[in-house]
Design a protein around this motif. Structure first.
Motif, PDB file in Angstrom:
ATOM      1  N   GLU A   3      28.475 118.418  65.363  1.00 50.95           N
ATOM      2  CA  GLU A   3      27.085 118.079  65.032  1.00 50.95           C
ATOM      3  C   GLU A   3      26.118 118.831  65.942  1.00 50.95           C
ATOM      4  OE1 GLU A   3      25.689 116.547  62.409  1.00 50.95           O
ATOM      5  OE2 GLU A   3      27.776 116.672  61.732  1.00 50.95           O
ATOM      6  N   TYR A   4      26.456 118.950  67.206  1.00 52.01           N
ATOM      7  CA  TYR A   4      25.628 119.706  68.142  1.00 52.01           C
ATOM      8  C   TYR A   4      25.520 121.162  67.678  1.00 52.01           C
ATOM      9  CZ  TYR A   4      24.380 122.336  72.322  1.00 52.01           C
ATOM     10  OH  TYR A   4      23.792 123.211  73.188  1.00 52.01           O
ATOM     11  N   PHE A   5      26.640 121.744  67.251  1.00 56.32           N
ATOM     12  CA  PHE A   5      26.632 123.143  66.833  1.00 56.32           C
ATOM     13  C   PHE A   5      25.865 123.349  65.533  1.00 56.32           C
ATOM     14  CE2 PHE A   5      30.631 123.347  69.482  1.00 56.32           C
ATOM     15  CZ  PHE A   5      29.954 123.848  70.584  1.00 56.32           C
ATOM     16  N   ARG A   6      25.861 122.363  64.660  1.00 56.50           N
ATOM     17  CA  ARG A   6      25.044 122.474  63.434  1.00 56.50           C
ATOM     18  C   ARG A   6      23.569 122.641  63.822  1.00 56.50           C
ATOM     19  NH1 ARG A   6      26.492 121.315  58.528  1.00 56.50           N
ATOM     20  NH2 ARG A   6      24.541 120.295  58.019  1.00 56.50           N
ATOM     21  N   ALA A   7      23.097 121.814  64.734  1.00 57.36           N
ATOM     22  CA  ALA A   7      21.707 121.904  65.189  1.00 57.36           C
ATOM     23  C   ALA A   7      21.470 123.226  65.929  1.00 57.36           C
ATOM     24  CB  ALA A   7      21.374 120.719  66.084  1.00 57.36           C
ATOM     25  N   LYS A   8      22.436 123.640  66.735  1.00 64.49           N
ATOM     26  CA  LYS A   8      22.319 124.880  67.505  1.00 64.49           C
ATOM     27  C   LYS A   8      22.243 126.092  66.570  1.00 64.49           C
ATOM     28  CE  LYS A   8      22.626 126.837  71.636  1.00 64.49           C
ATOM     29  NZ  LYS A   8      21.502 126.784  72.541  1.00 64.49           N
ATOM     30  N   ILE A   9      22.994 126.069  65.476  1.00 61.89           N
ATOM     31  CA  ILE A   9      22.953 127.174  64.501  1.00 61.89           C
ATOM     32  C   ILE A   9      21.557 127.284  63.908  1.00 61.89           C
ATOM     33  CG2 ILE A   9      23.780 127.887  62.203  1.00 61.89           C
ATOM     34  CD1 ILE A   9      26.560 126.743  63.121  1.00 61.89           C
ATOM     35  N   ARG A  10      20.957 126.161  63.546  1.00 64.15           N
ATOM     36  CA  ARG A  10      19.581 126.180  63.020  1.00 64.15           C
ATOM     37  C   ARG A  10      18.633 126.793  64.047  1.00 64.15           C
ATOM     38  NH1 ARG A  10      20.732 120.835  61.620  1.00 64.15           N
ATOM     39  NH2 ARG A  10      21.301 120.655  59.453  1.00 64.15           N
ATOM     40  N   ASP A  11      18.790 126.379  65.312  1.00 68.75           N
ATOM     41  CA  ASP A  11      17.901 126.825  66.380  1.00 68.75           C
ATOM     42  C   ASP A  11      18.094 128.310  66.701  1.00 68.75           C
ATOM     43  OD1 ASP A  11      16.002 126.502  68.489  1.00 68.75           O
ATOM     44  OD2 ASP A  11      17.669 126.367  69.914  1.00 68.75           O
ATOM     45  N   VAL A  12      19.335 128.728  66.922  1.00 71.66           N
ATOM     46  CA  VAL A  12      19.628 130.109  67.327  1.00 71.66           C
ATOM     47  C   VAL A  12      19.201 131.114  66.267  1.00 71.66           C
ATOM     48  CG1 VAL A  12      21.522 131.745  67.766  1.00 71.66           C
ATOM     49  CG2 VAL A  12      21.482 129.536  68.929  1.00 71.66           C
ATOM     50  N   PHE A  13      19.420 130.788  65.010  1.00 70.03           N
ATOM     51  CA  PHE A  13      19.112 131.729  63.932  1.00 70.03           C
ATOM     52  C   PHE A  13      17.752 131.462  63.294  1.00 70.03           C
ATOM     53  CE2 PHE A  13      23.744 131.795  64.230  1.00 70.03           C
ATOM     54  CZ  PHE A  13      23.960 133.155  64.329  1.00 70.03           C
ATOM     55  N   GLY A  14      16.983 130.541  63.860  1.00 69.79           N
ATOM     56  CA  GLY A  14      15.636 130.268  63.351  1.00 69.79           C
ATOM     57  C   GLY A  14      15.608 129.842  61.898  1.00 69.79           C
ATOM     58  N   GLY A  15      16.649 129.159  61.456  1.00 73.58           N
ATOM     59  CA  GLY A  15      16.707 128.698  60.069  1.00 73.58           C
ATOM     60  C   GLY A  15      17.224 129.733  59.086  1.00 73.58           C
ATOM     61  N   ALA A  16      17.505 130.956  59.549  1.00 73.65           N
ATOM     62  CA  ALA A  16      17.980 132.022  58.657  1.00 73.65           C
ATOM     63  C   ALA A  16      19.434 131.822  58.240  1.00 73.65           C
ATOM     64  CB  ALA A  16      17.818 133.389  59.320  1.00 73.65           C
ATOM     65  N   VAL A  17      20.188 131.012  58.982  1.00 79.75           N
ATOM     66  CA  VAL A  17      21.584 130.724  58.645  1.00 79.75           C
ATOM     67  C   VAL A  17      21.702 129.238  58.386  1.00 79.75           C
ATOM     68  CG1 VAL A  17      23.971 130.729  59.480  1.00 79.75           C
ATOM     69  CG2 VAL A  17      22.456 132.652  60.018  1.00 79.75           C
ATOM     70  N   ASP A  18      22.234 128.888  57.226  1.00 81.71           N
ATOM     71  CA  ASP A  18      22.440 127.488  56.866  1.00 81.71           C
ATOM     72  C   ASP A  18      23.703 126.986  57.567  1.00 81.71           C
ATOM     73  OD1 ASP A  18      22.882 125.021  55.674  1.00 81.71           O
ATOM     74  OD2 ASP A  18      22.659 125.759  53.624  1.00 81.71           O
ATOM     75  N   PRO A  19      23.598 125.920  58.373  1.00 79.07           N
ATOM     76  CA  PRO A  19      24.789 125.390  59.053  1.00 79.07           C
ATOM     77  C   PRO A  19      25.911 124.995  58.092  1.00 79.07           C
ATOM     78  CG  PRO A  19      22.809 124.390  59.946  1.00 79.07           C
ATOM     79  CD  PRO A  19      22.396 125.192  58.747  1.00 79.07           C
ATOM     80  N   ASP A  20      25.579 124.695  56.843  1.00 77.24           N
ATOM     81  CA  ASP A  20      26.608 124.370  55.859  1.00 77.24           C
ATOM     82  C   ASP A  20      27.459 125.582  55.498  1.00 77.24           C
ATOM     83  OD1 ASP A  20      25.889 121.695  55.737  1.00 77.24           O
ATOM     84  OD2 ASP A  20      24.523 122.001  54.043  1.00 77.24           O
ATOM     85  N   ASP A  21      26.960 126.786  55.794  1.00 73.54           N
ATOM     86  CA  ASP A  21      27.705 128.016  55.498  1.00 73.54           C
ATOM     87  C   ASP A  21      28.611 128.448  56.650  1.00 73.54           C
ATOM     88  OD1 ASP A  21      26.490 128.147  53.027  1.00 73.54           O
ATOM     89  OD2 ASP A  21      24.901 129.519  53.702  1.00 73.54           O
ATOM     90  N   VAL A  22      28.605 127.692  57.747  1.00 66.04           N
ATOM     91  CA  VAL A  22      29.401 128.033  58.924  1.00 66.04           C
ATOM     92  C   VAL A  22      30.374 126.887  59.207  1.00 66.04           C
ATOM     93  CG1 VAL A  22      29.336 128.585  61.382  1.00 66.04           C
ATOM     94  CG2 VAL A  22      27.493 129.376  59.882  1.00 66.04           C
ATOM     95  N   VAL A  23      31.641 127.231  59.376  1.00 61.92           N
ATOM     96  CA  VAL A  23      32.660 126.224  59.686  1.00 61.92           C
ATOM     97  C   VAL A  23      33.156 126.472  61.107  1.00 61.92           C
ATOM     98  CG1 VAL A  23      34.930 125.310  59.082  1.00 61.92           C
ATOM     99  CG2 VAL A  23      33.367 126.070  57.275  1.00 61.92           C
TER     100      VAL A  23
ATOM    101  N   ALA B 202      28.363 135.658  66.672  1.00 57.46           N
ATOM    102  CA  ALA B 202      27.262 135.032  67.415  1.00 57.46           C
ATOM    103  C   ALA B 202      27.511 133.534  67.601  1.00 57.46           C
ATOM    104  CB  ALA B 202      25.936 135.270  66.689  1.00 57.46           C
ATOM    105  N   VAL B 203      27.968 132.866  66.554  1.00 59.66           N
ATOM    106  CA  VAL B 203      28.265 131.432  66.656  1.00 59.66           C
ATOM    107  C   VAL B 203      29.426 131.212  67.616  1.00 59.66           C
ATOM    108  CG1 VAL B 203      29.075 129.394  65.398  1.00 59.66           C
ATOM    109  CG2 VAL B 203      27.308 130.864  64.392  1.00 59.66           C
ATOM    110  N   ALA B 204      30.481 132.013  67.499  1.00 64.81           N
ATOM    111  CA  ALA B 204      31.647 131.859  68.376  1.00 64.81           C
ATOM    112  C   ALA B 204      31.261 132.037  69.838  1.00 64.81           C
ATOM    113  CB  ALA B 204      32.739 132.854  67.995  1.00 64.81           C
ATOM    114  N   THR B 205      30.315 132.918  70.127  1.00 62.71           N
ATOM    115  CA  THR B 205      29.896 133.159  71.506  1.00 62.71           C
ATOM    116  C   THR B 205      29.320 131.903  72.130  1.00 62.71           C
ATOM    117  OG1 THR B 205      29.520 135.492  71.069  1.00 62.71           O
ATOM    118  CG2 THR B 205      28.411 134.571  72.979  1.00 62.71           C
ATOM    119  N   PHE B 206      28.407 131.221  71.427  1.00 64.65           N
ATOM    120  CA  PHE B 206      27.853 130.018  72.049  1.00 64.65           C
ATOM    121  C   PHE B 206      28.779 128.821  71.902  1.00 64.65           C
ATOM    122  CE2 PHE B 206      25.311 129.885  68.019  1.00 64.65           C
ATOM    123  CZ  PHE B 206      25.664 128.633  67.550  1.00 64.65           C
ATOM    124  N   VAL B 207      29.632 128.800  70.878  1.00 64.80           N
ATOM    125  CA  VAL B 207      30.576 127.683  70.723  1.00 64.80           C
ATOM    126  C   VAL B 207      31.620 127.690  71.848  1.00 64.80           C
ATOM    127  CG1 VAL B 207      32.471 126.821  69.280  1.00 64.80           C
ATOM    128  CG2 VAL B 207      30.251 127.316  68.252  1.00 64.80           C
TER     129      VAL B 207
END
Length: 142
Positions: free
Chosen positions: A15-35, A77-82
């Protein structure tokens, strides 16, 4: 203590990473598209039955984190912060940072490229064991 808390920590981390994805990508990446998937391996596997603390609670565990995204750049990019954040997840009952974390690779992120999903949509039941081979052989032969 960290290993004991993983069943509660991992859903919180996702759940934290879902919010972080929204923040890091400025809404350009939908967290539902990232597993972000955590797989746990090797509970007490280093010494196995020769471990002098075998009766103690689980004290060693491997965690494989897999990130699947629409593009390799987004996955990396997601893997780096995860990977970084996963090593520092706050544990309410634990005082300090989880300091016994090791990565088997450096850097810990390994790009794997495209992922494919194979789906079989039909079943063929041949009349004889050699029917399918004969049909394929005839179609492939020059």
């Amino acid at each position: 203590m960290v290993i004991e808390r993983l069943p509660k920590l991992l859903p919180m981390a996702k759940e934290y990473f879902r919010a972080k994805i929204r923040d890091v990508f400025g809404g350009a990446v939908d967290p539902d598209d990232v597993v972000v998937d955590y797989r746990l391996y090797g509970r007490d596997a280093v010494l196995g039955p020769r471990d002098p603390d075998r009766g103690a609670p689980v004290h060693e565990l491997g965690v494989l984190i897999t990130v699947t995204a629409p593009t390799q750049a987004v996955a990396h990019a997601v893997a780096t912060f995860v990977t970084h954040a996963s090593a520092h997840l706050p544990i309410p009952e634990y005082d300090g940072l989880a300091s016994t974390i090791a990565y088997p690779f450096s850097p810990p992120e390994t790009d794997r490229g495209p992922v494919y999903r194979f789906t079989l949509h039909h079943v063929v039941v041949p009349e004889t064991p050699h029917e399918m081979f004969s049909t394929v052989h005839e179609e492939v032969a020059p």
